[in-house]
Design a protein around this motif. Structure first.
Motif, PDB file in Angstrom:
ATOM      1  N   TRP A 268      52.427  41.486  47.182  1.00  0.00           N
ATOM      2  CA  TRP A 268      51.251  42.249  47.612  1.00  0.00           C
ATOM      3  C   TRP A 268      51.515  43.752  47.514  1.00  0.00           C
ATOM      4  O   TRP A 268      50.707  44.505  46.962  1.00  0.00           O
TER       5      TRP A 268
ATOM      6  N   THR B 140      44.439  34.668  47.074  1.00  0.00           N
ATOM      7  CA  THR B 140      43.361  35.328  46.326  1.00  0.00           C
ATOM      8  C   THR B 140      43.865  36.595  45.653  1.00  0.00           C
ATOM      9  O   THR B 140      43.489  36.906  44.508  1.00  0.00           O
ATOM     10  N   LYS B 141      44.733  37.339  46.347  1.00  0.00           N
ATOM     11  CA  LYS B 141      45.298  38.573  45.795  1.00  0.00           C
ATOM     12  C   LYS B 141      46.095  38.270  44.524  1.00  0.00           C
ATOM     13  O   LYS B 141      45.973  38.967  43.507  1.00  0.00           O
TER      14      LYS B 141
ATOM     15  N   ASN C 241      43.989  34.825  51.785  1.00  0.00           N
ATOM     16  CA  ASN C 241      43.727  36.112  51.147  1.00  0.00           C
ATOM     17  C   ASN C 241      44.884  36.517  50.236  1.00  0.00           C
ATOM     18  O   ASN C 241      44.687  37.171  49.212  1.00  0.00           O
TER      19      ASN C 241
ATOM     20  N   TRP D 182      45.764  35.663  42.577  1.00  0.00           N
ATOM     21  CA  TRP D 182      44.836  35.202  41.543  1.00  0.00           C
ATOM     22  C   TRP D 182      44.104  36.379  40.904  1.00  0.00           C
ATOM     23  O   TRP D 182      43.964  36.440  39.676  1.00  0.00           O
ATOM     24  N   ASN D 183      43.648  37.322  41.705  1.00  0.00           N
ATOM     25  CA  ASN D 183      42.926  38.486  41.185  1.00  0.00           C
ATOM     26  C   ASN D 183      43.828  39.355  40.312  1.00  0.00           C
ATOM     27  O   ASN D 183      43.376  39.884  39.280  1.00  0.00           O
ATOM     28  N   ALA D 184      45.089  39.507  40.709  1.00  0.00           N
ATOM     29  CA  ALA D 184      46.018  40.295  39.892  1.00  0.00           C
ATOM     30  C   ALA D 184      46.234  39.627  38.538  1.00  0.00           C
ATOM     31  O   ALA D 184      46.294  40.296  37.498  1.00  0.00           O
ATOM     32  N   THR D 185      46.306  38.305  38.553  1.00  0.00           N
ATOM     33  CA  THR D 185      46.476  37.570  37.306  1.00  0.00           C
ATOM     34  C   THR D 185      45.247  37.701  36.416  1.00  0.00           C
ATOM     35  O   THR D 185      45.359  37.874  35.187  1.00  0.00           O
ATOM     36  N   ARG D 186      44.082  37.620  37.021  1.00  0.00           N
ATOM     37  CA  ARG D 186      42.843  37.766  36.257  1.00  0.00           C
ATOM     38  C   ARG D 186      42.739  39.173  35.660  1.00  0.00           C
ATOM     39  O   ARG D 186      42.305  39.341  34.519  1.00  0.00           O
ATOM     40  N   PHE D 187      43.137  40.190  36.430  1.00  0.00           N
ATOM     41  CA  PHE D 187      43.140  41.561  35.918  1.00  0.00           C
ATOM     42  C   PHE D 187      44.046  41.663  34.700  1.00  0.00           C
ATOM     43  O   PHE D 187      43.690  42.263  33.678  1.00  0.00           O
TER      44      PHE D 187
ATOM     45  N   CYS E  25      50.998  44.079  43.332  1.00  0.00           N
ATOM     46  CA  CYS E  25      49.535  44.212  43.327  1.00  0.00           C
ATOM     47  C   CYS E  25      49.068  45.613  43.717  1.00  0.00           C
ATOM     48  O   CYS E  25      48.213  46.203  43.048  1.00  0.00           O
TER      49      CYS E  25
END
Length: 411
Positions: free
Chosen positions: A278, A215-216, A212, A218-223, A282
């Motif tokens: 995190w 994933t956190k 997780n 990766w999601n921050a990078t995508r944002f 994030c």
């Protein structure tokens, strides 16, 4: 037989003098116990595989030791030689590992550059069988310790703390965990559990939690990517308090990480990065940055976010090399891979005390409002009035500068 008593004295003296350091220090007792009570060492084993002992015998039982059979025959002209059928004890052979892997007995560039090596990472169960014997062998052969530090890691146990055993059926195959959760989450889990002198208790739930975390990130990078953030630029010089604050937090994370790594506190290194990425990056900075993407500070916010994400994945790279290398490639035009990049060199000069105080006050206020809402059972979607009383000038200035952030995050 190999008379090891005199070699043992030199190996103990090297540790006592600090030429080689054993960590954690309580493992020195095991090292000294073995060497203080050393027995004659039989270096041969009756096995069909291994390094065959370089000794030949003639018909009368005379021994001829040589590098090759041709050299042995030259020592015994006209005699029929038979080679010893035994092989060298594997620990004896591997005792020469530090110099043997660097080209010894030749005077190689690798040997001159890398020997003595820096740090040996090993298990407590072979402190004598391998560590002590490497110490004795290198001191005997080249007169130098083989390594400056010995880091003795713990034994990975199951979730209940029991030693893994096939008979008990509690063995965890790391390849199964990698197939299920990925290599980076497993690496990060083991690192975060690697408290010096303690045995980690490993279970799938721990690796899942760190998946997780991946994933956190990766999601921050995508944002960031969706908001026009691209890496590869120089270190920014932001003016907005939020951006100066996160750069200071990045510097703090780097200083703490270096300190933990230098002291072999790998668990502190991993957990510190977890808290920074995190918690600070994030959970807070990404949220603080959202309203700044539409305004006069949009450019510097994009540059700052790109830089902070780059620093985060650089610091995480030794523990989580796969996802960080992927993010590095996706977020900017790079001349080289992350693994070939430079380690960060900035420090306390990036910490802005004013920005630090102001943003910590804002975070404390938001957390306080959220806590009060939860205690009073206020619906998540309800927006409330915040009444400010007895606020000093610094508090009013912080609220005035960051009012939209408070309104958005505390509702």
């Amino acid at each position: 037989m190999f008379n090891a008593s005199t070699r043992a004295e030199k190996a103990m003296a090297a540790v006592r003098a600090g030429r080689t350091r054993i960590l954690p220090e309580n493992q020195e007792k095991i090292y000294f116990h073995w060497l203080e009570n050393i027995e004659p060492w039989t270096i041969s084993r009756q096995l069909w595989w291994g390094h065959q002992i370089p000794v030949w015998y003639d018909e009368d039982g005379n021994q001829f030791c040589a590098v090759s059979e041709a050299e042995a025959q030259a020592l015994a002209p006209g005699r029929t030689l038979t080679r010893d059928p035994d092989v060298l004890d594997t620990w004896f052979s591997s005792g020469l590992w530090p110099i043997g892997t660097l080209g010894w007995p030749e005077d190689t560039p690798e040997l001159r550059r890398y020997f003595p090596t820096d740090t040996l990472v090993t298990g407590f169960d072979i402190i004598f069988f391998w560590v002590a014997r490497m110490m004795m062998m290198q001191l005997a052969v080249v007169g130098e310790v083989p390594f400056r530090n010995v880091y003795v890691h713990g034994l990975v146990r199951d979730e209940k703390g029991a030693k893994m055993s096939k008979s008990k059926g509690n063995v965890i195959d790391p390849l199964d965990l990698i197939d299920q959760f990925g290599a980076d989450p497993l690496r990060f889990t083991l690192t975060s559990m690697a408290a010096m002198g303690r045995d980690p208790k490993l279970g799938p739930k721990h690796v899942e939690a760190n998946r997780n975390f991946v994933t956190k990130i990766w999601n921050a990078t995508r944002f960031a990517e969706m908001n026009g953030v691209r890496g590869g630029g120089a270190m920014p010089q932001p003016s907005h308090t939020v951006n100066r604050w996160i750069m200071g937090e990045t510097a703090r994370a780097r200083l703490a990480l270096d300190e933990a790594l230098a002291a072999y506190r790998f668990n502190d290194a991993a957990q510190g990065m977890y808290g920074f990425v995190w918690g600070k990056l994030c959970d807070w900075y990404v949220e603080f940055a959202k309203p700044l993407f539409d305004g006069e500070h949009a450019g510097e916010t994009r540059a700052t976010m790109a830089w902070v994400i780059e620093q985060a994945i650089t610091m995480l790279h030794p523990i989580m090399p796969f996802v960080t290398e992927e993010i590095w490639a996706l977020t900017g035009e790079r001349e080289k891979m992350l693994v070939h990049g430079d380690w960060p060199g900035y420090g306390a000069e990036l910490i802005d005390e004013h920005a630090d105080r102001q943003m910590n006050w804002v975070i404390g206020l938001i957390e306080g409002v959220r806590s009060a809402r939860a205690q009073m059972g206020v619906p998540a979607g309800a927006k409330l009035d915040l009444v400010v009383v007895q606020a000093d000038d610094a508090a009013r200035a912080a609220l005035a500068a960051n009012g939209p952030l408070v309104e958005r995050l505390a509702r």
